[in-house]
Write an enzyme that holds these catalytic residues in place. Structure first.
Site, short mmCIF file in Angstrom:
data_model
loop_
_atom_site.label_atom_id
_atom_site.label_comp_id
_atom_site.label_asym_id
_atom_site.label_seq_id
_atom_site.Cartn_x
_atom_site.Cartn_y
_atom_site.Cartn_z
N GLU A 153 1.11 -1.49 0.13
CA GLU A 153 0.15 -0.11 0.09
C GLU A 153 0.83 1.19 0.13
O GLU A 153 1.61 1.51 0.84
CB GLU A 153 -0.72 0.14 0.82
CG GLU A 153 -1.32 0.68 1.56
CD GLU A 153 -2.81 1.26 2.82
OE1 GLU A 153 -2.10 -0.09 3.35
OE2 GLU A 153 -2.81 2.81 3.47
N ASP A 193 -0.95 -1.36 5.92
CA ASP A 193 -0.81 -0.71 7.02
C ASP A 193 -2.32 -1.37 8.18
O ASP A 193 -2.75 -2.04 7.67
CB ASP A 193 -1.09 0.54 6.95
CG ASP A 193 -0.34 1.86 6.69
OD1 ASP A 193 1.20 1.38 6.61
OD2 ASP A 193 -0.38 3.05 6.35
N ASP A 232 -8.04 1.99 7.29
CA ASP A 232 -7.83 1.88 5.55
C ASP A 232 -6.85 0.59 5.01
O ASP A 232 -7.24 0.18 3.47
CB ASP A 232 -7.25 3.77 5.06
CG ASP A 232 -7.73 4.34 5.34
OD1 ASP A 232 -8.72 4.41 5.34
OD2 ASP A 232 -6.97 5.99 6.09
N ASP A 262 -3.59 -0.47 9.96
CA ASP A 262 -5.14 0.47 10.71
C ASP A 262 -6.67 0.45 9.67
O ASP A 262 -6.35 -0.64 8.59
CB ASP A 262 -4.80 1.51 9.89
CG ASP A 262 -4.81 1.84 8.93
OD1 ASP A 262 -4.70 1.52 7.68
OD2 ASP A 262 -3.76 3.36 8.99
#
Ligand code: 0RA
Length: 649
Positions: free
Chosen positions: A428, A509, A513, A511
């Site tokens: 990402e 990541d 997102d 998280d």
């Protein structure tokens, strides 16, 4: 005791020992949960046979608080008399001798005893203990086994005025590792399927492991038709009634019966489930090919006769678009391609299914011309869309060549050309991509940075041209080098043996997102490169959540639990040592060395391998989570919200 008895008891012990030594050969992988759950199907199948023989209307499955499982039926009860060859009760023979189940009762179409394969004795062998309780002729009989060996002979322990059998077992955790808990969802999905396939059989599942017991009941009088209706639950059906076709043909081996339910919807996928004697054949086989041939010729025949065809005929794929179907064949002596019965190979079945379906579907079309016209129109539309998608894909391919060599510019490729050792990280964002490029082992690790949220292909299923024109998606297709699309008959479709890397590792990541981007990537792989997932090439990287440091010592934690454990460890005897805690929010916060050390080094990293238990459930999950229907998604999320433990808000 007779020599015969001694000989056969030695044989029994050897049989049980063989199962304990090589559980994988009899029950599937003992580590990943497949053998663990196979044990349940094996025991339940015996009770399903008792239902097929007409003796039990209901089966109860209980997940007990002590992590054992019980299966109860209300059938005739396992026979308790002394078996003449063995000198012990017939029940003990069934419980201890491999493949004994089928020999006692020769009704055709049994699920167990040679069909699923191994019988309850194999489960007994891998159980810490197994108890059998039999209600028969007014008497309750009981026997306990440990590791498959009787603790005492079958005993009379009371009286009763009903009949039936209860088998309880606790899996031996010295054999089953990693996945050691029965999974309710998996059990529920499978047993629901069992009750669909046995119209009128009531299956009740009791999960008594939690404080609040959970009971789910399945009873489908409509059988296969209800199964198909549920497969199409979230879709717009093109015709109200599910089409049901039933037929039977006499063969040398005895009667072979065919039962089929089918319904077209506005969906773009096809799902055809095949069964022989109630056992799923996930790779289809001769019933599947008979059905496909009949569908193609029947629909083309009808379209021609009514002058609905303009150009050339409709392909098999076109006529199956949006089709949900379940075909269930009962055969007195079927042959399969392997032990696992994934594919039916009995050749006579092709012709039988083909003839039955061709005749009955033809009749249905004649009697329901409006429905027939809708089905033909849908297939014509499918044919046009496929042509457009093919053009878009060819264009992509040509463009790839024009840009030189076909590999995308953003790809930092590895040096090795042996796909078996090569890995590609789908990363990402460009900044994490940069760290990964510096930190990697460039001999075997390639890095492909992807920018932002990739296209949600679930919402573009009907617009394949748009999918193939998408920049990030083109980049992925070209980097992997194995084509795209799930129809193996299509030129240019995805071929896992052409993959340039045998490990495709999604690294996002830790998280929300990142989780979203991961899901978008998985959605694309599932819809357009499915074998990459089903053949085990897709992984999810596990970056750490925290770095903990004390002086010059530093450690990584991959979960909150681990953080707490390591903190305590670093503190040692000094409760006041102030430990440095750094929370990583993104991959970009780690420098290349840290990223390598924690997440990419094959010698030390942990990764999750993406696996799929059940293709239909997975389809449904992607449809709900990534599709257009907002209320559906909300309901799904609310239903599963209690399972979510790690929300970062
Ligand atoms: C052999 C013969 C008979 C019943 C069974 C096996 C039987 C096995 C299991 C396993 C679980 N539940 C079961 N119920 C029945 C028929 C005996 C007779 O003729 O009465």
């Amino acid at each position: 005791m007779s020599d015969d008895y001694t000989a056969s008891s030695i044989q029994v012990l050897e049989g049980l020992e063989a199962v304990r030594k090589r559980p994988g050969m009899y029950l599937g992988d003992p580590h990943d949960g497949s053998a663990l759950h196979h044990c349940i199907w094996e025991v339940v199948d015996n009770s399903v046979d008792e239902h097929l023989a007409g003796h039990t209307p209901r089966i109860d499955i209980t997940l007990n608080p002590d992590h054992s499982l019980s299966v109860r039926d209300y059938g005739r009860g396992i026979p308790v008399g002394v078996h003449e060859d063995y000198g012990v009760s017939a029940a003990e023979v069934i419980m201890t001798k491999l493949h004994a189940g089928g020999k006692f009762d020769n009704s055709s179409y049994k699920v167990s005893g040679g069909l699923h394969g191994v019988g309850v004795s194999a489960v007994n062998a891998v159980s810490e203990w197994m108890d059998v309780t039999i209600h028969r002729s007014g008497i309750i009989h009981f026997q306990r086994f440990e590791a498959g060996i009787p603790v005492a002979p079958l005993a009379e322990i009371g009286t009763c005025d009903d009949t039936g059998t209860t088998i309880s077992f606790k899996p031996d955790l010295s054999i089953f590792t990693e996945v050691t808990e029965f999974e309710f969802e998996q059990i529920n999905t499978r047993l629901k399927e069992t009750s669909f396939l046995n119209a009128g059989l009531q299956i009740v599942i009791h999960d008594e492991r939690a404080e609040e017991p959970h009971v789910v009941e399945h009873l489908y009088e409509g059988g296969l038709a209800e199964f198909v209706r549920q497969l199409n639950e979230r879709k717009e059906a093109m015709h109200e009634d599910v089409i049901v076709i039933i037929g039977e043909k006499e063969t040398e081996k005895g009667p072979v019966s065919v039962e089929l339910a089918l319904q077209w919807s506005d969906a773009f996928s096809e799902s055809i489930l095949c069964y022989t004697n109630i056992i799923r054949n996930k790779d289809g086989g001769t019933h599947m090919s008979g059905l496909r041939t009949a569908l193609t010729s029947c629909i083309n025949g009808y379209a021609k006769k009514r002058n609905l065809l303009k150009g050339e005929g409709l392909s098999g794929e076109d006529v199956r678009e949006g089709l949900a179907a379940v075909v269930s064949v009962k055969h007195p002596d079927p042959s399969f391609s392997s032990q696992t019965k994934d594919k039916l190979v009995s050749s006579e079945v092709t012709g039988i299914v083909q003839t039955v379906v061709y005749e009955k579907l033809g009749e249905f079309f004649e009697e329901n011309p409006t429905v027939a016209k809708q089905i033909v129109d849908k297939a014509l539309l499918a044919s046009k869309a496929r042509e457009a998608a093919r053009k878009a894909r060819d264009l992509t391919r040509r463009k790839g060549v024009l840009e030189g060599g076909g590999l995308p510019g953003k790809l930092a490729d590895c040096q090795s050309r042996d796909p078996r050792e090569c890995e590609v990280y789908l990363v990402e964002g460009d900044s994490a991509g940069g760290s990964a490029k510096t930190g990697r082992d460039r001999r075997i690790q390639a890095i492909l940075p992807l920018r932002g949220k990739i296209l949600n292909v679930e919402r573009q299923k009907h617009n394949l041209a748009k999918v193939f024109q998408n920049q990030e998606i083109q980049t992925m297709i070209r980097a992997l080098g194995a084509g795209v699309g799930n129809n193996p008959e299509d030129e240019g479709s995805f071929k896992p043996d052409k993959l340039r890397y045998h490990k495709i590792i999604i690294m996002t990541d830790a998280d929300i997102d990142g989780a979203h981007i991961r899901t978008l990537m998985l959605t694309f792989l599932w819809r357009f490169m499915r074998p990459a997932i089903t053949e085990g090439h897709v992984y999810i990287a596990q970056p750490p959540l925290y770095q903990l440091s004390k002086g010059r010592v530093s450690k990584y934690a991959f979960s909150d639990d681990e953080r707490d454990r390591i903190t305590a460890e670093l503190r040692g005897d000094n409760p006041n040592a102030k430990i440095g805690v750094q929370r990583y929010k993104g991959l970009g916060e780690m420098n290349p060395e840290q990223l390598w050390e924690t997440t990419m080094d094959p010698a030390t990293r942990t990764m999750l391998k993406v696996t799929v238990q059940n293709a239909e459930e997975t389809d449904r999950m992607f449809e709900i989570l990534m599709g257009e229907d907002v209320p559906d998604r909300r309901a799904f999320i609310e239903l599963h919200a209690k399972e979510v433990t790690n929300l970062d808000i």
